[in-house]
Design a protein around this motif. Structure first.
Motif, PDB file in Angstrom:
ATOM      1  N   VAL A 101     -25.793 -48.774  13.589  1.00  0.00           N
ATOM      2  CA  VAL A 101     -26.268 -47.392  13.627  1.00  0.00           C
ATOM      3  C   VAL A 101     -25.711 -46.649  12.419  1.00  0.00           C
ATOM      4  CG1 VAL A 101     -26.501 -47.379  16.134  1.00  0.00           C
ATOM      5  CG2 VAL A 101     -24.346 -46.680  15.089  1.00  0.00           C
ATOM      6  N   LYS A 137     -22.509 -46.203   8.000  1.00  0.00           N
ATOM      7  CA  LYS A 137     -22.951 -47.182   8.987  1.00  0.00           C
ATOM      8  C   LYS A 137     -21.809 -47.519   9.938  1.00  0.00           C
ATOM      9  CE  LYS A 137     -26.556 -49.425   6.206  1.00  0.00           C
ATOM     10  NZ  LYS A 137     -27.041 -50.701   5.633  1.00  0.00           N
ATOM     11  N   LYS A 163     -22.121 -50.486  16.641  1.00  0.00           N
ATOM     12  CA  LYS A 163     -22.068 -50.017  18.017  1.00  0.00           C
ATOM     13  C   LYS A 163     -21.857 -51.220  18.933  1.00  0.00           C
ATOM     14  CE  LYS A 163     -24.724 -47.593  21.587  1.00  0.00           C
ATOM     15  NZ  LYS A 163     -26.035 -46.969  21.921  1.00  0.00           N
TER      16      LYS A 163
END
Length: 435
Positions: free
Chosen positions: A306, A312, A315
């Motif tokens: 994500v 960046k 997750k």
């Protein structure tokens, strides 16, 4: 001299006039007879006590349910015929129950005491259900109440306890007496068992007592003192060294020399980075064996790349863990870092080589689709440490989690944040910080 004869008349023994006993009036006699006629109700009940005081007849077979408890009558009740006080031994009618507990309540009513225990001959008889189904469901729920590893540990403890009693000629009766527990602890200590292992064995026996509804004698004062003595006499220390950020960088470089191909390099770089930056336990990353179907290790759908605020993140969703047995899940966001030890870069490079046809199974898998196991994780870690000429005995797979907590403390991260990152529920996180 013969006793004197008292004169006849209205006098007592002392010669004084006796009190006159008044007869009840005709009005009281009529009222009493009326009550006796209306209260002549036959109630099957236990024999009444005649030892004195109020007589209460109780029959446990005919106690009403909780929904049939009727409140005391009030002035408004006297105006409503359905709320009039019932005679002793009389069950409430359907109409009175609706007024007292409400029309929306589900109430079990009976037409009379005598019909409760009599089967209804007008209805079709049904075959009784098999209780074996409920027994299997009970076993399944009990099995799911603890981790499989905990069950195996408790089984080992119980088997060791019975083996000890067999060797010493003690009866294999259950529940075992307190003397057997005391002698078992002494035997384990004489064999050189660590105090933590002895305590685990006794915990297994404690579970056996409690699951059968017995008094847990392992909580006796003498048992607790024996366990305390074992801990004082043979103290155990966790000698596992932390894998810090610098050591992690060295290990990632060594993977290029240890692994057989480029796919394995990307696989273990992603595994090592996730273990360190995510404070992960090895059981949350890898499976127990190649044939294991455990869904606790990270699955393909638990990992996502994500972007937030121009950076960046990885997750990571931990669906179930050691401290989250009910599966409430936790979500981690691992940020980008500079240098080779970057979790985002390691995961992205692994996703590029991971075959799309491997499906939605375990995230960390080999090129042929077989899952990464704990043994393989530890074996590659040992080879990498050996290549770096490190002390292999002091570094284990749990050293990544220990090193992450130590590195965070060295960088001045508050203790409460470290506890949150590592998902610790107690203050045991402090033992992971080792400078």
């Amino acid at each position: 001299m013969p006793p004197k004869k008292h004169k006849k008349g209205n006098q007592n023994v002392q010669g004084k006039p006796a009190k006159r006993i008044r007869r009840p009036s005709r009005r009281i006699i009529e009222a009493t007879s009326a009550v006796s006629e209306t209260s002549d109700v036959h109630v099957p009940c236990a024999p009444a006590s005649t030892s004195g005081g109020e007589t209460i007849n109780v029959n446990l077979d005919h106690l009403p349910s909780a929904s049939q408890v009727i409140p005391q009558s009030s002035p408004s009740d006297r105006q409503d015929p359905s709320r009039q006080p019932r005679l002793q031994g009389q069950l409430p009618t359907d109409q009175s129950l609706q007024h007292s507990v409400g029309t929306s309540a589900t109430v079990a009513t009976f037409s009379g005491f005598g019909s409760i225990c009599r089967p209804n001959t007008n209805t079709t008889t049904t075959t009784p259900r098999d209780l074996a189904v409920l027994t299997e469901e009970t076993d399944r729920l009990l099995r799911a109440s603890m981790a499989e590893s905990t069950w195996q540990t408790y089984k080992t403890a119980f088997d060791s306890f019975n083996r000890f009693r067999y060797l010493y000629g003690l009866p294999l009766s259950w529940p075992a007496p307190l003397e057997h527990i005391i002698q078992f602890i002494a035997s384990l200590s004489a064999e050189g068992k660590a105090s933590g292992s002895i305590r685990t064995y006794i915990s297994g026996l404690s579970y056996m007592y409690k699951i059968h509804g017995l008094t847990d004698i392992t909580k006796a004062f003498i048992v607790t003192k024996l366990l305390e003595g074992a801990a004082r006499q043979n103290p155990t220390h966790d000698t596992r060294a932390p894998i810090t950020f610098n050591i992690l960088t060295t290990l990632l470089q060594a993977l290029e020399k240890v692994c057989l191909n480029s796919y394995e390099i990307c696989l273990f770089k992603a595994a090592f980075c996730l273990a360190f930056f995510g404070f992960l336990r090895v059981g949350e990353l890898t499976s127990k064996s190649l044939k294991s179907r455990d869904l606790r290790p990270l699955q393909f759908g638990d990992i996502a790349i994500v972007e937030a605020n121009g950076y960046k993140h990885v997750k990571v969703t931990i669906r179930q863990s050691k401290t989250d047995q009910l599966g409430y899940s936790s979500t981690l966001f691992l940020s980008e870092t500079t240098g080779q030890a970057c979790p985002v870069m390691a995961v992205v490079n692994y996703l590029k080589v991971r075959a799309q046809g491997l499906g939605q199974g375990q995230f960390l898998v080999h090129f042929d689709g077989k899952p990464l196991t704990r043994y393989q994780f530890s074996a590659i870690l040992a080879k990498s440490l050996q290549f770096c000429e490190g002390k292999i005995g002091r570094f284990k797979s749990h050293s990544f989690r220990i090193g992450a907590a130590t590195e965070a403390a060295m960088r001045g991260i508050p203790d409460q944040v470290i506890k949150q990152w590592g998902r610790w529920k107690s203050e045991s996180y402090a033992s992971y910080i080792r400078f």
